[in-house]
Design a protein around this motif. Sequence first.
Motif, PDB file in Angstrom:
ATOM      1  N   UNK A  36       0.660  -1.079  -0.084  1.00 29.56           N
ATOM      2  CA  UNK A  36       0.144  -0.081   0.196  1.00 29.56           C
ATOM      3  C   UNK A  36       0.923   1.145  -0.040  1.00 29.56           C
ATOM      4  N   UNK A  37       0.758   2.152  -0.933  1.00 29.31           N
ATOM      5  CA  UNK A  37       1.376   3.531  -1.176  1.00 29.31           C
ATOM      6  C   UNK A  37       0.270   4.500  -0.564  1.00 29.31           C
ATOM      7  N   UNK A  38       0.789   5.559  -0.299  1.00 31.40           N
ATOM      8  CA  UNK A  38      -0.212   6.970   0.049  1.00 31.40           C
ATOM      9  C   UNK A  38       0.022   8.208  -0.696  1.00 31.40           C
ATOM     10  N   UNK A  39      -1.226   8.771  -0.726  1.00 30.63           N
ATOM     11  CA  UNK A  39      -1.126  10.257  -1.561  1.00 30.63           C
ATOM     12  C   UNK A  39      -1.892  11.104  -0.727  1.00 30.63           C
ATOM     13  N   UNK A  40      -1.561  12.268  -0.743  1.00 34.38           N
ATOM     14  CA  UNK A  40      -2.116  13.252   0.370  1.00 34.38           C
ATOM     15  C   UNK A  40      -3.563  13.385   0.057  1.00 34.38           C
ATOM     16  N   UNK A  41      -4.356  13.884   1.028  1.00 31.09           N
ATOM     17  CA  UNK A  41      -5.682  14.089   0.888  1.00 31.09           C
ATOM     18  C   UNK A  41      -6.063  14.779  -0.331  1.00 31.09           C
ATOM     19  N   UNK A  42      -5.513  15.932  -0.683  1.00 32.15           N
ATOM     20  CA  UNK A  42      -5.775  16.495  -2.083  1.00 32.15           C
ATOM     21  C   UNK A  42      -5.767  15.828  -3.087  1.00 32.15           C
ATOM     22  N   UNK A  43      -4.682  14.837  -3.321  1.00 33.04           N
ATOM     23  CA  UNK A  43      -4.721  14.068  -4.562  1.00 33.04           C
ATOM     24  C   UNK A  43      -5.890  13.003  -4.408  1.00 33.04           C
ATOM     25  N   UNK A  44      -6.250  12.698  -3.369  1.00 32.63           N
ATOM     26  CA  UNK A  44      -7.563  11.720  -3.180  1.00 32.63           C
ATOM     27  C   UNK A  44      -8.662  12.328  -3.735  1.00 32.63           C
ATOM     28  N   UNK A  45      -8.762  13.697  -3.287  1.00 36.00           N
ATOM     29  CA  UNK A  45     -10.125  14.361  -3.744  1.00 36.00           C
ATOM     30  C   UNK A  45     -10.065  15.031  -5.272  1.00 36.00           C
ATOM     31  N   UNK A  46      -8.888  14.835  -6.066  1.00 35.69           N
ATOM     32  CA  UNK A  46      -8.751  15.501  -7.310  1.00 35.69           C
ATOM     33  C   UNK A  46      -8.070  14.818  -8.380  1.00 35.69           C
ATOM     34  N   UNK A  47      -7.302  13.859  -8.020  1.00 34.06           N
ATOM     35  CA  UNK A  47      -6.245  13.278  -9.084  1.00 34.06           C
ATOM     36  C   UNK A  47      -7.062  12.447  -9.748  1.00 34.06           C
ATOM     37  N   UNK A  48      -6.708  12.642 -11.335  1.00 35.80           N
ATOM     38  CA  UNK A  48      -7.451  11.721 -12.539  1.00 35.80           C
ATOM     39  C   UNK A  48      -7.368  10.164 -11.992  1.00 35.80           C
ATOM     40  N   UNK A  49      -8.419   9.671 -11.982  1.00 32.87           N
ATOM     41  CA  UNK A  49      -8.521   8.193 -11.540  1.00 32.87           C
ATOM     42  C   UNK A  49      -7.876   7.494 -12.500  1.00 32.87           C
ATOM     43  N   UNK A  50      -8.062   7.576 -13.926  1.00 30.59           N
ATOM     44  CA  UNK A  50      -7.338   6.806 -14.831  1.00 30.59           C
ATOM     45  C   UNK A  50      -5.871   6.870 -14.772  1.00 30.59           C
ATOM     46  N   UNK A  51      -5.266   7.659 -14.254  1.00 32.33           N
ATOM     47  CA  UNK A  51      -3.686   7.901 -14.021  1.00 32.33           C
ATOM     48  C   UNK A  51      -3.358   6.679 -12.924  1.00 32.33           C
ATOM     49  N   UNK A  52      -4.129   6.986 -12.074  1.00 32.30           N
ATOM     50  CA  UNK A  52      -3.976   6.105 -10.760  1.00 32.30           C
ATOM     51  C   UNK A  52      -4.149   4.421 -11.058  1.00 32.30           C
ATOM     52  N   UNK A  53      -5.006   4.169 -11.598  1.00 35.36           N
ATOM     53  CA  UNK A  53      -5.421   2.861 -12.234  1.00 35.36           C
ATOM     54  C   UNK A  53      -4.423   2.247 -13.369  1.00 35.36           C
ATOM     55  N   UNK A  54      -3.684   3.384 -14.120  1.00 33.52           N
ATOM     56  CA  UNK A  54      -2.656   2.675 -14.858  1.00 33.52           C
ATOM     57  C   UNK A  54      -1.602   2.176 -14.061  1.00 33.52           C
ATOM     58  N   UNK A  55      -1.416   2.672 -12.781  1.00 42.09           N
ATOM     59  CA  UNK A  55      -0.108   2.560 -11.999  1.00 42.09           C
ATOM     60  C   UNK A  55      -0.405   1.659 -10.609  1.00 42.09           C
ATOM     61  N   UNK A  56      -1.731   1.277 -10.550  1.00 44.16           N
ATOM     62  CA  UNK A  56      -2.040   0.426  -9.382  1.00 44.16           C
ATOM     63  C   UNK A  56      -3.099  -0.515  -9.720  1.00 44.16           C
ATOM     64  N   UNK A  57      -3.161  -1.764  -8.902  1.00 44.78           N
ATOM     65  CA  UNK A  57      -4.037  -2.699  -9.151  1.00 44.78           C
ATOM     66  C   UNK A  57      -5.346  -2.358  -8.311  1.00 44.78           C
ATOM     67  N   UNK A  58      -4.925  -2.126  -7.057  1.00 43.03           N
ATOM     68  CA  UNK A  58      -6.468  -1.405  -6.220  1.00 43.03           C
ATOM     69  C   UNK A  58      -5.976   0.050  -5.958  1.00 43.03           C
ATOM     70  N   UNK A  59      -7.131   0.834  -5.861  1.00 44.10           N
ATOM     71  CA  UNK A  59      -7.195   2.252  -5.675  1.00 44.10           C
ATOM     72  C   UNK A  59      -8.158   2.637  -4.729  1.00 44.10           C
ATOM     73  N   UNK A  60      -7.931   3.323  -3.672  1.00 42.69           N
ATOM     74  CA  UNK A  60      -9.023   3.919  -2.610  1.00 42.69           C
ATOM     75  C   UNK A  60      -9.351   5.203  -3.328  1.00 42.69           C
ATOM     76  N   UNK A  61     -10.796   5.168  -3.544  1.00 44.47           N
ATOM     77  CA  UNK A  61     -11.218   6.369  -4.157  1.00 44.47           C
ATOM     78  C   UNK A  61     -12.514   6.929  -3.549  1.00 44.47           C
TER      79      UNK A  61
END
Length: 382
Positions: A36-61
């Motif tokens: 499990x990696x971590x991102x700041x709360x602001x990234x959780x609230x606004x980072x493009x989900x497609x970019x995260x899914x391209x790099x991770x198998x599981x994404x908390x959203x």
Amino acid sequence: MKRYKALTWDHPRGYNALAAAARLPALAEAGIAIEWDKQPLEGFESHPIADLCARYDLVVLDHPHVGEAVTSACLQPLEAVFGNETIASLEIDSIGPSLASYRFGGAHWALPLDAATQVMALRADLLASPIPVTWEDVTLLSKETGKVALSLAGPHAILSFLSIAAASGEPPAEADPDLLVSESTGKAVYELMLDLASRSPASVCDKNPIGILGHMAQHDDVVLCPLIYGYVNYTAPSSGNPIAFHNAPRSGTGGRPGSTLGGTGIGISTRCEVTPALRDHLLWLLSTQAQIGFIPAHDGQPSSRKAWHDPEVNARWNGFYRNTADTLEAAYVRPRHDGYIAFQSKASALLRQAFETRAAATDTLCALHDLYSEHRTAGGER
């Protein structure tokens, strides 16, 4: 050993239970490992989900990302992974709209690991008057003390706007997905927020909910925040003063506690190869055993209705769950169309600017509606 990369948000509530669960011997015995990696709360609230899914198998959203995710085709539908019967069972067990909020386009896209909504936070040791129930009570306390803070940073200005509209009997974009809110309701909500913002302590004006709660625990210049996402950890902090949480304000006695749903879900990216062991682990996280025992014991905030009403869980966390369950059951679910996240960020900036300049309600609402229409996907589903 099958290895999975996973991403959550950087707070004990979002990380500790997941990381601890990933260290359980049962995973290694089943032949899987989750990092499990971590991102700041602001990234959780606004980072493009497609970019995260391209790099991770599981994404908390967060649930407003699902429209964007469906457009990007970056998540696997839960029905395809777990089956319809399992999802229906989880729906029954989950408090309020925790699971329903992840349904879009005929499928569910995330498991409701964590349940949260905006509630009232206060320093009981500093509050000389009864706990406010209505927005009239909140306004009176603000005038008397000057120590009532609004949570306005990041996306939270518009989220509070949506919540107060819901409390007023008009959940935004619900009756008509193309109309955010009527002129009469929008004007009343804006003027209420403008009045409260004029007295909101400057010390927390730029802070996110975690920052505000941390400030309240350490300082005495904020007695109450009427709408802020609940964090159970602050009811029994390792340092500073405990924060008490209660149901969100209502427009009138007996009305709906107006609140905009938050919480988090675990999405499974399309790059993820779901093995039986991974499937079993994810379902275990939502089991009664984990939701009542393991997750609260590791700083998490469960999504199971049973956990929210469990006497031992409430005793450990000073009644946090019992005192706010009604608000979560009635929580407003935001629009989830592709484009909503961009609207949320811009609308909050617009409202903060309007409060600062004391802009007219009519002009502000006109700009807000134009912004909503601009980011509303034609024919999109909520």
